[in-house]
Design an enzyme around this catalytic site. Structure first.
Site, mmCIF file in Angstrom:
data_model
loop_
_atom_site.group_PDB
_atom_site.id
_atom_site.type_symbol
_atom_site.label_atom_id
_atom_site.label_comp_id
_atom_site.label_asym_id
_atom_site.label_seq_id
_atom_site.Cartn_x
_atom_site.Cartn_y
_atom_site.Cartn_z
ATOM 1 N N GLU A 141 -8.107 -1.201 2.051
ATOM 2 C CA GLU A 141 -7.136 -0.287 1.454
ATOM 3 C C GLU A 141 -5.768 -0.962 1.434
ATOM 4 O O GLU A 141 -5.461 -1.802 2.298
ATOM 5 C CB GLU A 141 -7.131 1.009 2.283
ATOM 6 C CG GLU A 141 -6.074 2.031 1.957
ATOM 7 C CD GLU A 141 -6.140 2.639 0.561
ATOM 8 O OE1 GLU A 141 -6.214 1.855 -0.392
ATOM 9 O OE2 GLU A 141 -6.064 3.868 0.444
ATOM 10 N N ASP A 161 -0.589 6.032 4.393
ATOM 11 C CA ASP A 161 0.640 6.821 4.464
ATOM 12 C C ASP A 161 0.333 8.072 5.310
ATOM 13 O O ASP A 161 0.396 8.010 6.539
ATOM 14 C CB ASP A 161 1.058 7.142 3.025
ATOM 15 C CG ASP A 161 2.334 7.945 2.936
ATOM 16 O OD1 ASP A 161 3.322 7.563 3.560
ATOM 17 O OD2 ASP A 161 2.352 8.953 2.218
#
Ligand code: IMP
Ligand code: MG
Length: 187
Positions: A104, A108
């Site tokens: 990835e 967040d």
């Protein structure tokens, strides 16, 4: 460099140069190799779109037999998280018994990775680890644990090296933060 997102123009500041990224990616690859037995195959599950450049560089440094698969997930609109993870392309069927490495670009809130890991758990993989280039630890809302992290960053929006703002700036060879009002050095 200035960048344009929506109707606004922002200053940016380079956080990680092309050289710094290349060196970190190489050391992540060494760490990842240690977790996969020499004779085993590694299924690299790329989270599109953002991770495509990181994954392309990372897999070429991993000295194992690899199979590349992808999922396509979307949770951002401009610089804002929508709060929902939209699945545009789901998991492949045949992950049972495999060593899976999720690749990835950035974590967040952690919702994307949390949702993906929930789905992967139902596939009875031999192992399932997560490699992220960037982590924003202060922004986590979901309970997640990451196995390989390139760099930790603050909460500012970042672009470059695959990371986009509304589809733009993925081609920058470095990673830059977008300086909004309130972030230091903003204009
Ligand atoms: P999360 O689900 O909130 O952890 O968000 C993760 C996804 O949002 C990543 O796969 C990125 O596509 C996108 N994202 C989060 N922060 C940024 C950023 O600063 N720049 C670009 N994309 C981001
Ligand atoms: Mg992404």
């Amino acid at each position: 460099m200035k960048c344009q997102i929506g109707q606004k123009t922002y200053e940016t500041r380079v956080l990680f140069s092309q050289e710094a990224i290349a060196s970190r990616v190489a050391s992540l690859a060494r760490q990842i190799e240690e977790t996969v037995p020499l004779q085993d195959e590694l299924v690299v599950l790329v989270v599109l779109d953002g991770a495509f450049i990181f994954a392309a560089d990372l897999i070429r440094q991993i000295d194992r037999t690899t199979r590349v698969e992808s999922v396509k997930l979307k949770s951002y609109d401009g610089m804002q998280s929508t709060g929902a993870v939209e699945v545009l392309k789901g998991l492949p069927e045949d992950l049972g018994g495999k060593h899976v490495l999720v690749v990835e670009d950035i974590v967040d809130t952690g919702r994307t990775i949390a949702q993906l890991m929930n789905e992967l758990r139902q596939h009875r993989t031999a192992s399932c680890r997560i490699a992220v280039l960037l982590d924003k630890p202060e922004a986590h809302l979901a309970d997640i644990s990451l196995d390989f992290v390139g760099f930790s960053v603050g909460k500012n929006f970042v672009i470059g090296y695959g990371l986009d703002a509304d589809g733009r700036y993925r081609n920058l060879p470095y990673i830059a933060e977008v300086l909004t009002a309130g972030s230091s050095g903003s204009c």
